[in-house]
Design a protein around this motif. Structure first.
Motif, PDB file in Angstrom:
ATOM      1  N   THR A 232      -0.171  14.585  10.104  1.00 38.25           N
ATOM      2  CA  THR A 232      -1.335  15.456   9.936  1.00 38.25           C
ATOM      3  C   THR A 232      -1.158  16.740  10.732  1.00 38.25           C
ATOM      4  OG1 THR A 232      -2.777  13.542   9.589  1.00 38.25           O
ATOM      5  CG2 THR A 232      -3.834  15.617  10.236  1.00 38.25           C
ATOM      6  N   ARG A 233      -0.668  16.621  11.988  1.00 36.59           N
ATOM      7  CA  ARG A 233      -0.469  17.819  12.820  1.00 36.59           C
ATOM      8  C   ARG A 233       0.626  18.714  12.246  1.00 36.59           C
ATOM      9  NH1 ARG A 233      -0.858  13.988  16.981  1.00 36.59           N
ATOM     10  NH2 ARG A 233       1.410  14.086  17.312  1.00 36.59           N
ATOM     11  N   LYS A 234       1.667  18.126  11.699  1.00 37.23           N
ATOM     12  CA  LYS A 234       2.789  18.889  11.165  1.00 37.23           C
ATOM     13  C   LYS A 234       2.533  19.353   9.741  1.00 37.23           C
ATOM     14  CE  LYS A 234       6.865  17.219  11.788  1.00 37.23           C
ATOM     15  NZ  LYS A 234       8.005  16.267  11.826  1.00 37.23           N
ATOM     16  N   GLY A 235       1.542  18.752   9.087  1.00 39.35           N
ATOM     17  CA  GLY A 235       1.274  19.097   7.695  1.00 39.35           C
ATOM     18  C   GLY A 235       2.329  18.571   6.748  1.00 39.35           C
ATOM     19  N   SER A 236       3.006  17.481   7.130  1.00 44.02           N
ATOM     20  CA  SER A 236       4.079  16.940   6.302  1.00 44.02           C
ATOM     21  C   SER A 236       3.556  15.849   5.373  1.00 44.02           C
ATOM     22  CB  SER A 236       5.185  16.369   7.202  1.00 44.02           C
ATOM     23  OG  SER A 236       4.656  15.376   8.063  1.00 44.02           O
ATOM     24  N   ASN A 237       4.402  15.476   4.410  1.00 39.77           N
ATOM     25  CA  ASN A 237       4.021  14.451   3.438  1.00 39.77           C
ATOM     26  C   ASN A 237       4.094  13.063   4.070  1.00 39.77           C
ATOM     27  OD1 ASN A 237       3.654  16.250   1.275  1.00 39.77           O
ATOM     28  ND2 ASN A 237       5.875  16.310   0.905  1.00 39.77           N
ATOM     29  N   VAL A 238       3.230  12.165   3.642  1.00 39.98           N
ATOM     30  CA  VAL A 238       3.264  10.768   4.042  1.00 39.98           C
ATOM     31  C   VAL A 238       2.501   9.980   2.997  1.00 39.98           C
ATOM     32  CG1 VAL A 238       1.206  11.001   5.503  1.00 39.98           C
ATOM     33  CG2 VAL A 238       2.771   9.089   5.871  1.00 39.98           C
ATOM     34  N   CYS A 239       3.023   8.800   2.654  1.00 39.81           N
ATOM     35  CA  CYS A 239       2.400   7.969   1.631  1.00 39.81           C
ATOM     36  C   CYS A 239       2.183   6.553   2.148  1.00 39.81           C
ATOM     37  CB  CYS A 239       3.281   7.915   0.369  1.00 39.81           C
ATOM     38  SG  CYS A 239       3.334   9.468  -0.554  1.00 39.81           S
ATOM     39  N   VAL A 240       1.232   5.868   1.512  1.00 36.76           N
ATOM     40  CA  VAL A 240       0.952   4.467   1.814  1.00 36.76           C
ATOM     41  C   VAL A 240       1.031   3.683   0.516  1.00 36.76           C
ATOM     42  CG1 VAL A 240      -0.737   2.805   2.666  1.00 36.76           C
ATOM     43  CG2 VAL A 240      -0.523   5.027   3.768  1.00 36.76           C
ATOM     44  N   ALA A 241       1.686   2.513   0.577  1.00 41.24           N
ATOM     45  CA  ALA A 241       1.778   1.646  -0.606  1.00 41.24           C
ATOM     46  C   ALA A 241       1.205   0.284  -0.260  1.00 41.24           C
ATOM     47  CB  ALA A 241       3.231   1.505  -1.050  1.00 41.24           C
ATOM     48  N   MET A 242       0.389  -0.241  -1.181  1.00 37.01           N
ATOM     49  CA  MET A 242      -0.120  -1.600  -1.054  1.00 37.01           C
ATOM     50  C   MET A 242       0.588  -2.448  -2.109  1.00 37.01           C
ATOM     51  SD  MET A 242      -2.267  -1.660   1.442  1.00 37.01           S
ATOM     52  CE  MET A 242      -3.058  -3.240   1.173  1.00 37.01           C
ATOM     53  N   ILE A 243       1.134  -3.605  -1.688  1.00 41.22           N
ATOM     54  CA  ILE A 243       1.959  -4.454  -2.559  1.00 41.22           C
ATOM     55  C   ILE A 243       1.326  -5.841  -2.625  1.00 41.22           C
ATOM     56  CG2 ILE A 243       4.263  -5.413  -2.913  1.00 41.22           C
ATOM     57  CD1 ILE A 243       5.289  -3.130  -1.020  1.00 41.22           C
ATOM     58  N   ASP A 244       1.256  -6.398  -3.840  1.00 41.42           N
ATOM     59  CA  ASP A 244       0.665  -7.721  -4.018  1.00 41.42           C
ATOM     60  C   ASP A 244       1.549  -8.558  -4.932  1.00 41.42           C
ATOM     61  OD1 ASP A 244      -1.998  -9.382  -3.673  1.00 41.42           O
ATOM     62  OD2 ASP A 244      -1.407  -9.559  -5.785  1.00 41.42           O
ATOM     63  N   ILE A 245       1.740  -9.827  -4.564  1.00 45.03           N
ATOM     64  CA  ILE A 245       2.542 -10.732  -5.406  1.00 45.03           C
ATOM     65  C   ILE A 245       1.674 -11.201  -6.571  1.00 45.03           C
ATOM     66  CG2 ILE A 245       3.892 -12.865  -5.450  1.00 45.03           C
ATOM     67  CD1 ILE A 245       4.243 -12.600  -2.433  1.00 45.03           C
ATOM     68  N   ASP A 246       2.177 -11.002  -7.764  1.00 49.19           N
ATOM     69  CA  ASP A 246       1.416 -11.364  -8.967  1.00 49.19           C
ATOM     70  C   ASP A 246       1.336 -12.885  -9.125  1.00 49.19           C
ATOM     71  OD1 ASP A 246       1.128  -8.669  -9.577  1.00 49.19           O
ATOM     72  OD2 ASP A 246       3.013  -8.605 -10.706  1.00 49.19           O
ATOM     73  N   HIS A 247       0.124 -13.370  -9.446  1.00 47.90           N
ATOM     74  CA  HIS A 247      -0.113 -14.781  -9.758  1.00 47.90           C
ATOM     75  C   HIS A 247       0.397 -15.718  -8.653  1.00 47.90           C
ATOM     76  CE1 HIS A 247      -1.301 -13.501 -13.745  1.00 47.90           C
ATOM     77  NE2 HIS A 247      -0.114 -12.922 -13.946  1.00 47.90           N
ATOM     78  N   PHE A 248       0.257 -15.314  -7.406  1.00 51.01           N
ATOM     79  CA  PHE A 248       0.775 -16.148  -6.313  1.00 51.01           C
ATOM     80  C   PHE A 248      -0.035 -17.437  -6.162  1.00 51.01           C
ATOM     81  CE2 PHE A 248       1.137 -17.344  -1.797  1.00 51.01           C
ATOM     82  CZ  PHE A 248       2.512 -17.491  -1.717  1.00 51.01           C
ATOM     83  N   LYS A 249      -1.318 -17.387  -6.502  1.00 49.72           N
ATOM     84  CA  LYS A 249      -2.154 -18.580  -6.390  1.00 49.72           C
ATOM     85  C   LYS A 249      -1.639 -19.697  -7.306  1.00 49.72           C
ATOM     86  CE  LYS A 249      -6.973 -20.132  -6.670  1.00 49.72           C
ATOM     87  NZ  LYS A 249      -6.659 -21.302  -7.471  1.00 49.72           N
ATOM     88  N   SER A 250      -1.139 -19.316  -8.450  1.00 43.45           N
ATOM     89  CA  SER A 250      -0.628 -20.336  -9.384  1.00 43.45           C
ATOM     90  C   SER A 250       0.623 -21.012  -8.829  1.00 43.45           C
ATOM     91  CB  SER A 250      -0.319 -19.697 -10.739  1.00 43.45           C
ATOM     92  OG  SER A 250       0.708 -18.731 -10.609  1.00 43.45           O
ATOM     93  N   ILE A 251       1.397 -20.275  -8.016  1.00 40.67           N
ATOM     94  CA  ILE A 251       2.583 -20.877  -7.388  1.00 40.67           C
ATOM     95  C   ILE A 251       2.160 -21.935  -6.386  1.00 40.67           C
ATOM     96  CG2 ILE A 251       4.575 -20.415  -5.892  1.00 40.67           C
ATOM     97  CD1 ILE A 251       4.784 -17.673  -7.177  1.00 40.67           C
TER      98      ILE A 251
END
Length: 592
Positions: A439-458
């Motif tokens: 934020t101070r530098k004004g540079s790029n940064v990203c956040v990713a949220m990852i989820d395992i598909d159909h994990f409950k069925s496993i």
């Protein structure tokens, strides 16, 4: 230290040595002869004869008469230091001093023990008393022959022979290192002792102050007890060697009589308090802990009774009785704690052993069992310094282990035990700093949220144990696939989060796609069954200065929801801004 209580305990076992080795003088004409011209640098009690009073005090004239009528009563010590042990009868030292020159020779006669209660110096010629001096703890400093901590007298020996007699009386251990030297040699010896004690006391006070500061900072009682232990060691030795009276209470004669046993009590108590705190006997050895407390209370009680009855000799005997108990307890606690797995106790055990060995060597030296030497005489001082340093190492080792345990605990609190990745707490502590920097530098940064598909069925189909294996396998693959500098964490359940510094949306999409493809190709085998999984990913980026990490994570979670709504095994990316967010769903049918 030669004036320290360890020495007195050991002297009880060897105090008869000099008496056994002593030889009777033949007659009065065979009295030891000291050359006034000689400058004796070391202790020279073996150059005089001595007489022990048998219960009743003898006057100067009575001693003269005994020497004349029965010179066989005079004994000859075989060591430069005469030692008769605790609570001995008063002794008389006698010798003739010969001056073969035509003029007087100035010499200083002194007894290098600071705890003797009274020392009388007599100088006579032709059986006529020429001069008498008095010194010792029962005499105020300014009233002594020489206002010094050790009994001393300066005398100009005239030509011919002069009879020298000294009467030494004390309820403390009778240790008499007799010196006969010039003023210059005496000053040199005093200077050496001053330097030596300055070093000893300097080390002890430095350790005491340092641990007091540690106590103020950490509020751990073991640091306070160790600080008291080292400080009171200085006080108890200073009270015995006369430094305390010379510097702090020159006129307090009665206090000087009671200070040593009182300070010995405080020293023993602080040492046991430190040992019990350091070794945690209250928890690990509750029975031993109660015994130690009982001994401390009993000692204080008996000391109070002795003080009320004005029985200083009995108080000293009581103090020296407690000393061996203290020593045995310290060694026992150190050995048993070390054998019980407390590795820090090895320093404690070795330190206590060093002080005991030093005390033993000093005791044998002053008792005449081994040849007198400065190293042997000050062995206890050296042993106590070694003891203090080793105990300081024990504290440092304990502090190091506590720090390691604290760091491990903090690390454990930030790590997910199943996957070995950062947990939510560990992720946020790092990600917030990187987000603020971006934020101070004004540079790029990203956040990713990852989820395992159909994990409950496993979990439902294969069981939670297999589900945990799948989760661990996917976490390992994500960790292997991430770029250096990216921050990966298990967010909770089957969800993961990824922070991508210095990364725009297009590059974040490329990283997420590599994750998706690698997981899609991943296989987990279970008893011949092959389990495959896919993941869905939502990505959000920072596009405004005041977009917070929390806001970005929330937007990435929304994008993850969009990817699942669109059919899973996909990546959804949107733009995080003040006004609105645009969502772009990438259907990757060409990859299926």
């Amino acid at each position: 230290m030669h004036q320290h209580w360890f020495l007195f305990f050991l002297l009880i076992a060897v105090n008869l040595t000099t008496c056994v080795l002593a030889e009777p003088a033949k007659d009065e004409s065979a009295l030891p002869l000291i050359d006034a011209r000689a400058d004796y640098e070391g202790a020279m009690a073996d150059r005089v004869a001595y007489l022990v009073e048998q219960g009743e005090a003898l006057s100067f004239d009575e001693v003269q008469s005994l020497i004349s009528t029965n010179p066989a009563l005079l004994m000859r010590p075989q060591s430069g230091v005469l030692a008769n042990g605790l609570n001995s009868d008063a002794i008389w030292l006698v010798a003739n001093v010969s001056n073969s020159t035509d003029g007087p020779i100035l010499r200083r006669v002194s007894v290098g023990t600071g705890w003797l209660e009274r020392v009388d110096f007599y100088f006579l010629t032709d059986r006529q008393l020429l001069q008498q001096f008095v010194s010792g703890d029962r005499i105020a400093l300014e009233q002594r022959a020489i206002a010094k901590r050790i009994p001393s007298a300066d005398y100009r020996f005239p030509p011919g022979e002069t009879r020298l007699l000294l009467r030494v009386e004390t309820a403390d251990p009778m240790v008499v290192p007799l010196y006969f030297s010039s003023i210059a040699v005496s000053h040199s010896r005093e200077q050496f002792e001053a330097i030596f004690f300055s070093f000893i006391y300097g080390v002890m006070f430095a350790l005491s102050t340092y641990n007091l500061m540690l106590f103020a900072g950490f509020r751990k009682r073991r640091y306070l007890f160790y600080s008291l232990y080292t400080a009171i060691f200085v006080v108890v030795t200073a009270s015995y060697n006369g430094i305390g009276m010379a510097l702090l209470w020159p006129d307090a004669v009665r206090w000087q009589q009671w200070a040593p046993p009182l300070f010995m009590l405080c020293f023993v108590s602080s040492g046991l308090a430190f040992a019990t705190s350091f070794l945690k006997t209250r928890v690990r050895r509750p029975g031993l802990h109660k015994v130690i407390k009982t001994i401390g209370v009993a000692y204080f009680t008996f000391f109070g009774i002795c003080f009320a009855l004005d029985k200083q000799g009995l108080a000293l005997q009581l103090a020296f009785l407690v000393v061996p108990v203290f020593t045995v307890l310290m060694l026992y606690m150190g050995v048993s704690s070390w054998m019980g797995g407390n590795q820090s106790a090895r320093y404690f055990m070795l330190g206590t052993l060093a002080s005991v060995i030093g005390a033993f060597v000093t005791a044998l030296t002053v008792a005449g069992v081994i040849s007198y030497s400065q190293l042997g005489y000050y062995a206890l001082d050296i042993g106590m310094v070694v003891d203090a340093i080793l105990l300081m190492l024990a504290l440092a080792d304990l502090a190091r282990k506590n720090k390691e345990a604290r760091v491990t605990a903090e690390r454990t609190a930030q790590v997910d035990l199943l996957t070995g990745l950062n947990n939510r707490r560990g992720f946020l502590s790092v990600a917030e700093s990187l987000w603020s920097l971006a934020t101070r530098k004004g540079s790029n940064v990203c956040v990713a949220m990852i989820d395992i598909d159909h994990f409950k069925s496993i979990n439902d189909q294969y069981g939670h144990a297999v589900g945990d294996r799948v989760l661990k396998k996917i976490a390992d693959e994500l960790e292997k696939s991430r770029r250096k500098g990216d921050v990966l964490a298990r967010w909770g359940g089957e969800e993961f989060t990824l922070l991508l510094p210095e990364t725009d949306e297009a590059e974040a999409l490329s990283v997420a796609e590599r994750f998706r493809r690698n997981i899609e190709q991943l296989e987990v085998n279970d008893c011949g069954r092959t389990i495959r999984c896919t993941i869905s990913v939502g990505i959000a980026s920072r596009h405004a200065q005041h977009v917070t990490l929390e806001h970005a994570i929330s937007r990435a979670d929304e994008e993850l929801y969009q990817a699942k709504v669109q059919g899973r095994n996909q990546i959804s990316t949107g733009r995080t801004s003040d006004a609105a967010s645009a969502t772009q769903t990438l259907l990757l049918s060409s990859e299926h």
